[in-house]
Design a protein around this motif. Structure first.
Motif, short mmCIF file in Angstrom:
data_model
loop_
_atom_site.label_atom_id
_atom_site.label_comp_id
_atom_site.label_asym_id
_atom_site.label_seq_id
_atom_site.Cartn_x
_atom_site.Cartn_y
_atom_site.Cartn_z
N LEU A 151 68.82 -31.22 -12.46
CA LEU A 151 67.76 -32.21 -12.31
C LEU A 151 67.85 -32.82 -10.91
O LEU A 151 67.39 -33.93 -10.67
CB LEU A 151 67.92 -33.31 -13.38
CG LEU A 151 67.86 -32.87 -14.83
CD1 LEU A 151 68.20 -34.04 -15.76
CD2 LEU A 151 66.49 -32.32 -15.18
N ALA A 152 68.45 -32.09 -9.97
CA ALA A 152 68.83 -32.66 -8.67
C ALA A 152 67.80 -32.44 -7.56
O ALA A 152 67.93 -33.01 -6.50
CB ALA A 152 70.17 -32.05 -8.23
N ASP A 153 66.77 -31.62 -7.79
CA ASP A 153 65.85 -31.26 -6.72
C ASP A 153 64.63 -32.18 -6.69
O ASP A 153 64.21 -32.70 -7.72
CB ASP A 153 65.38 -29.81 -6.91
CG ASP A 153 66.55 -28.86 -7.03
OD1 ASP A 153 67.30 -28.73 -6.05
OD2 ASP A 153 66.73 -28.27 -8.11
N ALA A 154 64.07 -32.33 -5.50
CA ALA A 154 62.92 -33.22 -5.37
C ALA A 154 62.07 -32.86 -4.16
O ALA A 154 62.55 -32.31 -3.18
CB ALA A 154 63.38 -34.67 -5.26
N VAL A 250 60.62 -30.09 -16.87
CA VAL A 250 61.70 -29.78 -17.79
C VAL A 250 61.20 -29.12 -19.07
O VAL A 250 61.93 -28.36 -19.71
CB VAL A 250 62.52 -31.06 -18.10
CG1 VAL A 250 61.75 -32.01 -19.00
CG2 VAL A 250 63.87 -30.71 -18.71
N ASN A 251 59.96 -29.38 -19.46
CA ASN A 251 59.41 -28.76 -20.67
C ASN A 251 58.87 -27.37 -20.41
O ASN A 251 58.59 -26.62 -21.35
CB ASN A 251 58.31 -29.65 -21.26
CG ASN A 251 58.85 -30.96 -21.81
OD1 ASN A 251 59.96 -31.01 -22.32
ND2 ASN A 251 58.05 -32.02 -21.71
N TYR A 338 68.00 -18.01 -18.94
CA TYR A 338 67.82 -17.11 -17.81
C TYR A 338 66.50 -16.35 -17.87
O TYR A 338 65.90 -16.05 -16.83
CB TYR A 338 69.01 -16.14 -17.72
CG TYR A 338 70.28 -16.83 -17.27
CD1 TYR A 338 70.39 -17.34 -15.99
CD2 TYR A 338 71.36 -17.00 -18.14
CE1 TYR A 338 71.55 -18.00 -15.57
CE2 TYR A 338 72.52 -17.65 -17.73
CZ TYR A 338 72.61 -18.15 -16.44
OH TYR A 338 73.75 -18.80 -16.05
N GLU A 339 66.03 -16.06 -19.07
CA GLU A 339 64.72 -15.41 -19.22
C GLU A 339 63.59 -16.35 -18.76
O GLU A 339 62.66 -15.93 -18.06
CB GLU A 339 64.51 -14.96 -20.66
CG GLU A 339 65.39 -13.80 -21.07
CD GLU A 339 65.29 -13.46 -22.54
OE1 GLU A 339 65.59 -12.31 -22.91
OE2 GLU A 339 64.92 -14.36 -23.35
N ASN A 340 63.68 -17.62 -19.16
CA ASN A 340 62.67 -18.60 -18.75
C ASN A 340 62.72 -18.83 -17.25
O ASN A 340 61.68 -19.01 -16.60
CB ASN A 340 62.88 -19.91 -19.50
CG ASN A 340 62.53 -19.82 -20.97
OD1 ASN A 340 61.88 -18.87 -21.40
ND2 ASN A 340 62.97 -20.79 -21.75
N GLN A 341 63.92 -18.86 -16.73
CA GLN A 341 64.07 -19.03 -15.28
C GLN A 341 63.41 -17.89 -14.52
O GLN A 341 62.69 -18.10 -13.54
CB GLN A 341 65.57 -19.08 -14.94
CG GLN A 341 65.85 -19.19 -13.45
CD GLN A 341 67.34 -19.05 -13.17
OE1 GLN A 341 67.95 -18.04 -13.51
NE2 GLN A 341 67.93 -20.06 -12.56
#
Length: 374
Positions: A151-154, A250-251, A338-341
């Protein structure tokens, strides 16, 4: 071993004789230790507690120790909580040492550079964020241990530069690092506005350069990650505008961070990867319960102000503990991550077609390590 067994048998016989004289009963069991293995494999030393007359115990409960052939690994990380926290915890808590490993941590500014260093043989293992996983899908590296979900990127902007929304980035100078998870967030945010990077003046920079450029005003906005995001916000103050983060998506997708190596190294060092993963999985349990303490260790490792690093502890999901991992490997949850990524890379045009994640994710290493720790 023969001497130990002889003493154990003698004690058992004496106990039986004494019990027989007293009219009571006693029972004893003897366990034979496993045969010796090669130096690279685990050996166990076991001691048997022998009951004496009256039920008292003459020896300690069975104890097991593991010994390993010593090995040294050079491991790449990036200077933030999401990348450095697990390896630093494993080092500080002695988990690497327990596995017979000496780990040298080497700082990098991005995943693609880490992968290039592994290809040249300068680095053995790397920790990467979401973005660099596309290179794994393309066959440049293999994943052998999940770390956390990020959750670190912006995407951040400077209000004084006329940036208050993603739409305002049109024609603006935006700093980013290609192949990183922060770039993915930028692309997702642009897609939502019907825009692409062609609508921007995109400036390629590493993480340190982005911080400097934002503070100096040389760029109007940026796509980066913590702790750089914290440093930028502290410097710009009220001028800062947060345009998009992982949390916004995130969803839609999970952004896993992982430990990776080359296929060549994995083929020749399966045992080392399992031992390394065992240490990391132990570290994950400790990190989840002691995140503030871990942030202090990471700040020291990265030579960053401790308060700045502690302010970033909410930018990662630290709940992939060993217990969660074991269940999530069995029910397919980790594979789905990993599939969703990968689908994000396909949707964004980074990858052109699906690749079976089994081709580049070594689930067997994670499972073997998890089972060995239990």
């Amino acid at each position: 071993m023969r001497k130990t067994m002889s003493l154990a048998l003698a004690s058992a016989m004496t106990a039986a004789l004494l019990a027989g004289c007293g009219g009571g009963s006693a029972s004893g069991t003897a366990t034979t230790a496993a045969p010796e293995t090669t130096a690279a494999q685990t050996t166990a030393a076991q001691t048997e507690a022998v009951p004496a007359a009256g039920g008292e115990t003459q020896a300690e409960a069975p104890a097991q120790t593991e010994t390993f052939e010593p090995a040294t690994l050079r491991v790449a990380y990036m200077p933030n909580m999401g990348s450095a926290s697990l390896a630093v915890t494993a080092r500080e808590k002695g988990f690497f040492e327990e596995m017979g490993l000496t780990v040298e941590l080497v700082e990098f500014q991005g995943g693609p550079a880490e992968i290039a260093a592994m290809a040249s043989g300068d680095i053995d293992i790397s920790q990467i964020g979401h973005g660099a996983h596309a290179l794994c899908a393309e066959g440049e590296a293999v994943i052998f241990q999940i770390d956390c979900t990020s959750l670190a990127d912006a995407v951040m902007g400077n209000k004084d530069k006329g940036v208050n929304s993603i739409a305002d980035l049109r024609g603006k100078k935006v700093a980013a690092t290609s192949g990183t998870s922060a770039e993915i967030i930028l692309n997702l945010a642009l897609q939502q506005e019907g825009m692409t990077v062609d609508d921007l003046e995109l400036v390629e920079m590493d993480a340190n350069g982005i911080v400097t450029a934002m503070i100096s005003g040389n760029v109007d906005a940026c796509a980066t990650w913590s702790p750089g995001t914290m440093t930028i916000e502290q410097a710009l103050g009220d001028k800062t505008v947060w345009l998009a983060t992982n949390q916004d998506y995130v969803n839609q997708v999970t952004f896993p961070s992982s430990f990776i190596t080359t296929q060549k190294f994995a083929d020749s060092n399966h045992d080392l990867l399992v031992r390394f993963s065992r240490a990391l999985q132990k570290a994950a349990d400790y990190r989840n319960s002691n995140i503030e303490e871990v942030a202090g260790w990471v700040a020291k490792q990265c030579e960053v102000d401790a308060d700045t690093m502690k302010a970033t502890v909410g930018e990662g999901n630290w709940t992939i503990t060993s217990d969660f991992l074991g269940k999530a490997l069995d029910d397919g949850t980790i594979k789905t991550y990993y599939e969703n990524q990968q689908q994000v890379f396909i949707d964004g045009g980074r990858l052109t077609e699906k690749v079976d994640v089994e081709n580049y994710v070594l689930f067997d290493v994670m499972k073997e390590a998890n089972e060995a720790n239990k």
